[in-house]
Design a protein around this motif. Structure first.
Motif, short mmCIF file in Angstrom:
data_model
loop_
_atom_site.label_atom_id
_atom_site.label_comp_id
_atom_site.label_asym_id
_atom_site.label_seq_id
_atom_site.Cartn_x
_atom_site.Cartn_y
_atom_site.Cartn_z
N PRO A 28 0.93 -1.22 0.06
CA PRO A 28 -0.15 0.15 0.01
C PRO A 28 0.87 1.35 0.06
CG PRO A 28 -0.73 -1.36 1.46
CD PRO A 28 0.57 -2.09 1.03
N TYR A 29 0.32 2.19 -0.72
CA TYR A 29 1.05 3.53 -0.64
C TYR A 29 1.21 4.02 0.45
CZ TYR A 29 1.85 8.41 -1.51
OH TYR A 29 2.06 9.88 -1.30
N SER A 30 0.20 4.03 1.53
CA SER A 30 0.39 4.41 2.79
C SER A 30 1.54 3.89 3.56
CB SER A 30 -0.93 4.39 3.57
OG SER A 30 -1.47 2.76 3.44
N THR A 31 1.78 2.64 3.29
CA THR A 31 2.85 2.01 3.96
C THR A 31 4.08 2.34 3.54
OG1 THR A 31 1.50 0.00 4.46
CG2 THR A 31 3.97 -0.12 4.41
N ARG A 33 4.93 5.51 1.97
CA ARG A 33 5.10 6.75 2.53
C ARG A 33 5.42 6.97 3.85
NH1 ARG A 33 -0.09 10.79 1.91
NH2 ARG A 33 -0.68 9.22 3.37
N GLN A 34 4.81 6.31 4.74
CA GLN A 34 4.76 6.33 6.12
C GLN A 34 6.39 5.68 6.69
OE1 GLN A 34 1.67 4.15 8.57
NE2 GLN A 34 2.76 4.59 10.42
N GLU A 93 -1.74 9.22 -4.13
CA GLU A 93 -2.45 9.81 -2.93
C GLU A 93 -4.11 10.18 -3.63
OE1 GLU A 93 -1.87 12.72 0.69
OE2 GLU A 93 -0.33 12.80 -1.02
N ASP A 96 -5.90 7.16 -4.39
CA ASP A 96 -6.42 6.30 -3.02
C ASP A 96 -7.51 6.94 -2.66
OD1 ASP A 96 -4.38 4.41 -3.18
OD2 ASP A 96 -3.32 5.51 -1.49
N ARG A 97 -7.82 8.24 -2.77
CA ARG A 97 -9.13 8.93 -2.39
C ARG A 97 -10.44 8.39 -3.09
NH1 ARG A 97 -6.15 14.07 -2.90
NH2 ARG A 97 -5.23 14.48 -0.97
N GLU A 100 -10.97 4.93 -1.84
CA GLU A 100 -11.83 4.95 -0.54
C GLU A 100 -13.34 5.23 -1.00
OE1 GLU A 100 -12.21 4.14 3.19
OE2 GLU A 100 -10.33 4.12 2.24
#
Length: 510
Positions: A28-31, A33-34, A93, A96-97, A100
């Motif tokens: 996942p992109y969130s992983t 990036r974080q 990003e 991903d919105r 969602e």
């Protein structure tokens, strides 16, 4: 590859790797990036994980849980990480919105997996979809892409960019965002969002970064759903000067002699995407003076040229190349550009026009210059018309240029087969160049393109062969004796000049 790192953890140059895109997009992109990590490659049950902070144990554990593979950490720089993030996740990003928003909407889908046109029209007007599509266009334009491919697969929507003639995967999204993304683009292109069984064409013009960008949109029904390809046309980046087209001085002089004729036909040949239209526009720019009435007939008009009368084909209204060309002849033209000769009727009118005091510029899809002559014969044009009208032919291909930022030399040893291919003797020193791959070229080793050419001037011996309907091999042998430099030979000269690689020339012109 490895450099001194922290303890037993090596430091690596991320640009030296060919990153596994399937592996990268499985995280996942969130992983990414974080935790500031880049999964680089997987071998068996081990993943090489690039980490800005190699002591981040939580990141290692999360990658292990996501992939089920043991993690081998390596250290990467902050700048390298940001560059990779920008290229592979530049629009992630915004996407991903959209993911969602539609994750909760899947229950509303019909049995065939697609929302009704009315529901889709309302949904895609929302900010997430609008911003995601605009970001998709902006990233593609920023990377110098010529095309965007959107392809629905069994479970995913795959998005790829064509950069310097090569397709690169940019995004892999859940399949349920396919409908809103394609619908939004269809609306922008003025296409029918309810029609999914027939191919469609459309056009989009938007402002990006202070400049206007034209896009041609095409859909094609497949067994999985509609495939969409978007061609990006940036007139500001179009090289219109001859010295930007890659012509050798020998071929450039031949081409200039062709287009300075008061009448006759000049053809530019090559496959789709080989830069034929760019070469023709360059010729028109050279010829565009007040004393010339220049008219073009195109499908579509890719770039606007000031001072040139450009006509758009409209087959639905009955305006074909042949009909348009007949009308243009009544407009007192000096120079006519026919975007493409597609059929015998257009070819016949074009060659007869070339015999009545007009300079005709056009394109054909053939593999080499002499192939254009036999193609006209195959279209049913009389041999005497071809022999009398054709002035000359340019065949071309586009090759990628070695990236100037990571260009490095390599000496070619005596006895190497490369010397035989390039025609360089063993005693002569030979240095060739290649790109190592860096952030400036998206790790491909290439950035930008140039053309390789062969230029055929019609002479009396060729005319006699055409009148006898001689085979292509005989035409080519005669042209070679008269000094024709082949595409491969022109490409080899650019390899020896350090502009491209032998592999690239053989890829496009072998």
């Amino acid at each position: 590859m490895g450099r001194k790192g922290w303890g037993d953890i090596p430091r690596v140059n991320l640009y030296e790797y060919n990153i596994d895109l399937d592996l990268l997009h499985s995280v996942p992109y969130s992983t990414v990036r974080q935790h500031r990590v880049i999964p680089i490659e997987r071998k068996g049950d081990e993943i090489t994980l690039g980490m800005v902070d190699p002591l981040n144990v939580i990141a290692r554990d999360e990658i292990y849980l996501l992939t089920g593979a043991r993690v081998r950490p390596v250290i990467i720089g902050e700048e390298e990480f940001n560059q990779i993030l920008s290229w592979h996740f530049g629009v992630r990003e915004e996407m991903d919105r959209v993911v969602e928003v539609f994750r909760e909407e899947r229950e509303a889908y019909m049995e065939d997996g697609i929302l009704s046109p009315e529901d889709l029209r309302d949904i895609v007007a929302g900010a997430p979809v609008v911003q995601a599509v605009n970001s998709l266009f902006a990233q593609a334009a920023g990377e110098g892409a010529s095309d965007i491919h959107l392809e629905i697969q069994e479970k995913n929507l795959r998005i790829r960019y064509r950069v310097d003639g090569v397709l690169l995967e940019a995004l892999c999204l859940p399949g349920y965002v396919y409908a809103p993304i394609l619908t939004r683009i269809k609306i922008m292109a003025g296409m029918d969002i309810a029609e999914r069984r027939l191919p469609q064409d459309g056009r989009i013009r938007i402002q990006l970064g202070g400049k206007e960008l034209d896009m041609r949109v095409s859909t094609l029904p497949t067994v999985m759903g509609e495939k969409m390809v978007i061609r990006l046309l940036d007139s500001a980046s179009l090289p219109l000067h001859f010295d930007q087209l890659g012509f050798s001085q020998f071929n450039l002089q031949k081409f200039k002699n062709m287009i300075q004729r008061s009448h006759g036909m000049v053809l530019v040949t090559g496959p789709t995407g080989s830069g034929k239209t760019t070469t023709l526009y360059s010729a028109l720019r050279e010829l565009n003076v007040a004393s010339h009435n220049i008219v073009t007939i195109e499908d579509p008009i890719e770039y606007r040229l000031r001072g040139v009368n450009q006509v758009q084909i409209n087959t639905k209204a009955g305006l074909t190349f042949a009909r348009g060309l007949r009308s243009i002849l009544r407009q007192d033209p000096d120079i006519i550009m026919v975007g493409e000769i597609r059929d015998g009727e257009t070819a016949d009118i074009a060659v007869r026009s070339a015999l009545t005091g007009h300079l005709i510029l056009s394109t054909l899809h053939t593999n080499d210059a002499t192939g254009a002559l036999t193609r006209l014969l195959d279209m049913g044009v009389e041999p005497y018309l071809i022999a009398s009208s054709v002035v000359g032919i340019i065949a071309q291909r586009l090759v990628r240029l070695i990236c100037s930022h990571c260009r490095s030399p390599r000496e070619i040893a005596p006895g190497d087969r490369v010397r035989v291919t390039l025609g360089v003797e063993d005693q002569a020193p030979l240095t060739l160049y290649r790109g190592q791959g860096c952030k400036h070229c998206n790790y491909t080793g290439y950035r930008g393109r140039m053309a390789i050419h062969e230029a055929l001037i019609m002479d009396q011996e060729l005319e006699q062969l055409i009148l006898r309907k001689a085979p292509r091999e005989a035409l080519r042998t005669t042209a070679r004796k008269a000094g024709l430099v082949s595409l491969l030979e022109d490409g080899f000269s650019k390899v020896l000049a350090g502009k491209t690689t032998l592999e690239e020339v053989l890829r496009v012109a072998s």
